[in-house]
Design an enzyme around this catalytic site. Structure first.
Site, short mmCIF file in Angstrom:
data_model
loop_
_atom_site.label_atom_id
_atom_site.label_comp_id
_atom_site.label_asym_id
_atom_site.label_seq_id
_atom_site.Cartn_x
_atom_site.Cartn_y
_atom_site.Cartn_z
N ARG A 182 0.83 -1.22 0.00
CA ARG A 182 0.00 0.00 0.00
C ARG A 182 0.86 1.27 0.00
NH1 ARG A 182 -3.04 -3.72 -0.77
NH2 ARG A 182 -5.14 -3.98 0.04
N SER A 211 -10.72 -0.61 3.12
CA SER A 211 -9.97 -0.69 4.38
C SER A 211 -9.55 0.71 4.80
CB SER A 211 -8.71 -1.54 4.22
OG SER A 211 -9.02 -2.83 3.77
N GLU A 271 -4.82 3.83 5.77
CA GLU A 271 -4.52 3.56 4.35
C GLU A 271 -5.12 4.69 3.51
OE1 GLU A 271 -5.74 -0.29 2.30
OE2 GLU A 271 -6.70 1.25 1.05
P1 FAD Z 1 -8.67 8.62 -5.32
O1 FAD Z 1 -9.36 8.22 -4.07
O2 FAD Z 1 -9.33 9.62 -6.16
O3 FAD Z 1 -7.21 9.13 -4.96
C1 FAD Z 1 -6.38 8.40 -4.10
C2 FAD Z 1 -5.04 9.14 -3.97
O4 FAD Z 1 -4.36 9.12 -5.21
C3 FAD Z 1 -5.20 10.63 -3.61
O5 FAD Z 1 -4.11 10.99 -2.80
C4 FAD Z 1 -5.13 11.33 -4.96
O6 FAD Z 1 -4.65 12.66 -4.85
C5 FAD Z 1 -4.14 10.45 -5.70
N1 FAD Z 1 -4.37 10.37 -7.13
C6 FAD Z 1 -5.48 9.88 -7.75
N2 FAD Z 1 -5.30 9.90 -9.08
C7 FAD Z 1 -4.08 10.40 -9.32
C8 FAD Z 1 -3.33 10.66 -10.50
N3 FAD Z 1 -3.80 10.41 -11.72
N4 FAD Z 1 -2.09 11.21 -10.37
C9 FAD Z 1 -1.58 11.48 -9.15
N5 FAD Z 1 -2.25 11.25 -8.00
C10 FAD Z 1 -3.47 10.71 -8.08
N6 FAD Z 1 -7.60 -0.73 -2.55
C11 FAD Z 1 -6.78 -1.79 -2.68
O7 FAD Z 1 -5.57 -1.64 -2.85
N7 FAD Z 1 -7.26 -3.06 -2.61
C12 FAD Z 1 -8.58 -3.32 -2.42
O8 FAD Z 1 -8.98 -4.48 -2.36
C13 FAD Z 1 -9.46 -2.21 -2.28
N8 FAD Z 1 -10.79 -2.42 -2.07
C14 FAD Z 1 -11.62 -1.36 -1.93
C15 FAD Z 1 -12.98 -1.59 -1.73
C16 FAD Z 1 -13.86 -0.55 -1.60
C17 FAD Z 1 -15.32 -0.84 -1.40
C18 FAD Z 1 -13.39 0.78 -1.68
C19 FAD Z 1 -14.34 1.93 -1.58
C20 FAD Z 1 -12.04 1.04 -1.86
C21 FAD Z 1 -11.14 -0.04 -1.98
N9 FAD Z 1 -9.76 0.16 -2.18
C22 FAD Z 1 -8.92 -0.91 -2.34
C23 FAD Z 1 -9.19 1.53 -2.19
C24 FAD Z 1 -9.28 2.23 -3.56
O9 FAD Z 1 -10.23 1.63 -4.39
C25 FAD Z 1 -7.94 2.23 -4.28
O10 FAD Z 1 -6.96 2.83 -3.49
C26 FAD Z 1 -8.00 2.96 -5.63
O11 FAD Z 1 -6.82 2.78 -6.33
C27 FAD Z 1 -8.27 4.46 -5.47
O12 FAD Z 1 -8.52 4.97 -6.76
P2 FAD Z 1 -9.27 6.37 -6.97
O13 FAD Z 1 -9.19 6.67 -8.42
O14 FAD Z 1 -10.60 6.31 -6.36
O15 FAD Z 1 -8.30 7.32 -6.17
N1 EPU Z 2 -10.83 -10.07 10.40
C1 EPU Z 2 -11.52 -10.11 11.59
N2 EPU Z 2 -12.61 -9.32 11.73
C2 EPU Z 2 -13.03 -8.50 10.74
C3 EPU Z 2 -12.33 -8.45 9.52
C4 EPU Z 2 -11.21 -9.25 9.39
O1 EPU Z 2 -11.17 -10.84 12.51
O2 EPU Z 2 -14.05 -7.81 10.94
C5 EPU Z 2 -9.62 -10.92 10.26
C6 EPU Z 2 -9.91 -12.38 9.94
O3 EPU Z 2 -8.94 -13.13 10.63
C7 EPU Z 2 -9.66 -12.46 8.45
C8 EPU Z 2 -8.53 -11.48 8.29
O4 EPU Z 2 -8.84 -10.43 9.20
O5 EPU Z 2 -9.28 -13.75 8.07
C9 EPU Z 2 -8.36 -10.91 6.89
O6 EPU Z 2 -9.58 -10.32 6.47
P1 EPU Z 2 -9.89 -10.07 4.92
O7 EPU Z 2 -9.62 -11.31 4.17
O8 EPU Z 2 -11.24 -9.48 4.83
O9 EPU Z 2 -8.79 -9.08 4.48
P2 EPU Z 2 -8.20 -7.75 5.13
O10 EPU Z 2 -6.82 -8.04 5.62
O11 EPU Z 2 -9.16 -7.15 6.09
C10 EPU Z 2 -7.03 -6.98 2.94
C11 EPU Z 2 -6.91 -5.68 2.20
C12 EPU Z 2 -8.11 -5.48 1.31
C13 EPU Z 2 -8.18 -6.63 0.31
C14 EPU Z 2 -8.30 -7.93 1.08
C15 EPU Z 2 -8.25 -9.13 0.17
C16 EPU Z 2 -5.56 -4.20 3.53
C17 EPU Z 2 -5.51 -3.02 4.43
N3 EPU Z 2 -6.75 -4.58 3.13
O12 EPU Z 2 -8.13 -6.83 3.83
O13 EPU Z 2 -7.95 -4.26 0.59
O14 EPU Z 2 -9.28 -6.48 -0.56
O15 EPU Z 2 -7.21 -8.05 2.03
O16 EPU Z 2 -6.97 -9.28 -0.33
O17 EPU Z 2 -4.51 -4.73 3.20
C18 EPU Z 2 -8.37 -1.91 0.70
O18 EPU Z 2 -7.14 -1.77 0.63
O19 EPU Z 2 -9.16 -0.95 0.74
C19 EPU Z 2 -8.91 -3.27 0.73
C20 EPU Z 2 -10.21 -3.52 0.81
#
Ligand code: FAD
Ligand code: EPU
Length: 339
Positions: A164, A238, A335
């Protein structure tokens, strides 16, 4: 180029926070980005590049100019027997790029299905899910240096990717507008299904031989069952990173909490602990605090139940950090990008 003033950002961030930007502009090509920055009219204003707003928390109004990235397009720039090099403009929706790869049976990003946001933000935090990170397929990106107004090429090493993390969240913060990313995808894919529930979900789907498409479908199914849809409940995924702690600290904690889960860390002699577990153990999971709370299925996801301000969510995050620190001696770091 239309410059809007006092623009509500409510529909432009997935937390649904009604923050206002002093100025707002949309950029739809590299050229228009360069001409906008060449004018230097807004030079003295604070700048924020906005993608899909899915990893941002506006804790207050933005007293400067928000530049919304809208540069669209996907192109193949090179291919051979085994690989294809795909370039996506920064405004392309990330999941659309995934679907494009899936439709062509190109492997590499199927585990990253359904991550919200745009391609330009994907390198920012080296998006990751289900055992894959952007860095695994990343070749290079083009970015506009906001100081010199020149386009620079960043290769893999330049981006300093981590869990991240990237150079754009650290020493080059707010200095570049990412214009495009180039990924190398496999025409003869190998699959990564060992992480989390992918394997069991494929079994439930009665898939014997995984394909790029079936893995993407499985990931979509898992994510949809766990994570709240921002269109229905404001959130940014997250809220915190999973902390990495030294092995010795983990051993100590395990004496007191034998069920403490852990994964291999990225730093030497460190283990990663799920922040969701720590937060749940502190009693936050499903708790509603005013207009906010920690989600009932995923404690790591903070939500906006309707009219929360960014400050309220920030305050909840602070309280969670304090209680996890008090109980476990572990410090959570956000994050989500705080603005
Ligand atoms: P924004 O929120 O618009 O911007 C994020 C940051 O990047 C800001 O600091 C912004 O200034 C900068 N930025 C954006 N675009 C540019 C650009 N073109 N040039 C320079 N800077 C820029 N993330 C994960 O890694 N894994 C996941 O599994 C994951 N699951 C998610 C699930 C949900 C339901 C949600 C809501 C979010 C999740 N995220 C996850 C976080 C998010 O989707 C990612 O970080 C995504 O890449 C953000 O993209 P955005 O275009 O919305 O960025
Ligand atoms: N857990 C709990 N309680 C909860 C949630 C999670 O106990 O309410 C524990 C469980 O042990 C579970 C473990 O956490 O097995 C891992 O949970 P999960 O698989 O949901 O993944 P996560 O670690 O919570 C990360 C990323 C996600 C990504 C998933 C799948 C980070 C900060 N988050 O979540 O990314 O989608 O793994 O790979 O690394 C994001 O970055 O926004 C994001 C959603």
């Amino acid at each position: 180029m239309l410059i809007e003033e006092d623009k509500s950002l409510k529909l432009l961030n997935t937390f649904g926070i009604n923050a206002f930007a002093k100025y707002f502009v949309e950029i739809d090509s590299s050229d228009s980005a360069q001409s906008f920055f060449a004018e230097r009219k807004f030079n003295s204003e604070k700048r924020l590049i906005l993608g899909g707003g899915s990893n941002i928390l506006f804790t207050q109004n933005f007293d400067g100019i928000v530049i919304k990235n809208n540069i669209l397009g996907i192109e193949i720039i090179k291919e051979d027997e085994e690989y294809v090099w795909v370039k996506a403009s920064a405004g392309t929706i990330w999941h659309q790029l995934v679907l494009y790869a899936v439709a062509n049976n190109w492997g590499g990003i199927e585990n990253l299905s359904l991550i919200p946001g745009l391609c330009g933000a994907a390198p920012m935090q080296n998006i990751g899910a289900y055992g894959v990170e952007l860095k695994d397929v990343f070749i290079s990106l083009e970015a506009l240096n906001l100081e010199s107004n020149q386009i620079q090429l960043f290769d893999h090493a330049d981006c300093e990717f981590g869990y991240r993390e990237s150079v754009f969240k650290n020493k080059s913060k707010n200095q570049f507008l990412i214009l495009s990313i180039t990924l190398k995808l496999h025409k003869k894919p190998t699959y990564n299904i060992s992480y989390g529930a992918i394997e069991t979900t494929l079994e439930h789907m009665k898939i014997m031989e995984p394909t790029v498409k079936s893995i993407s479908d499985a990931v979509i199914q898992i994510r949809s069952s766990k994570l709240p849809n921002p269109a229905e409940l404001g959130n940014a995924g997250s809220f915190f990173k999973n902390p990495e702690i030294p092995k010795e600290q983990h051993e100590q904690l395990q004496l007191q909490y034998p069920l403490l889960p852990s994964y291999k860390g990225t730093a030497f002699n460190h283990l990663k602990i799920p922040a969701g577990w720590l937060i749940e153990q502190c009693g936050w999971k499903g708790k509603v605090v005013g207009n906010t709370g920690s989600h009932k299925f995923q404690a790591l996801v903070l939500v906006n139940y309707g009219n929360a301000t960014g400050d309220e969510i920030f305050k909840l995050a602070q309280d969670i950090i304090a209680s996890v620190k008090e109980k476990f001696g572990v410090v959570l770091t956000p994050e989500v990008n705080l603005v």
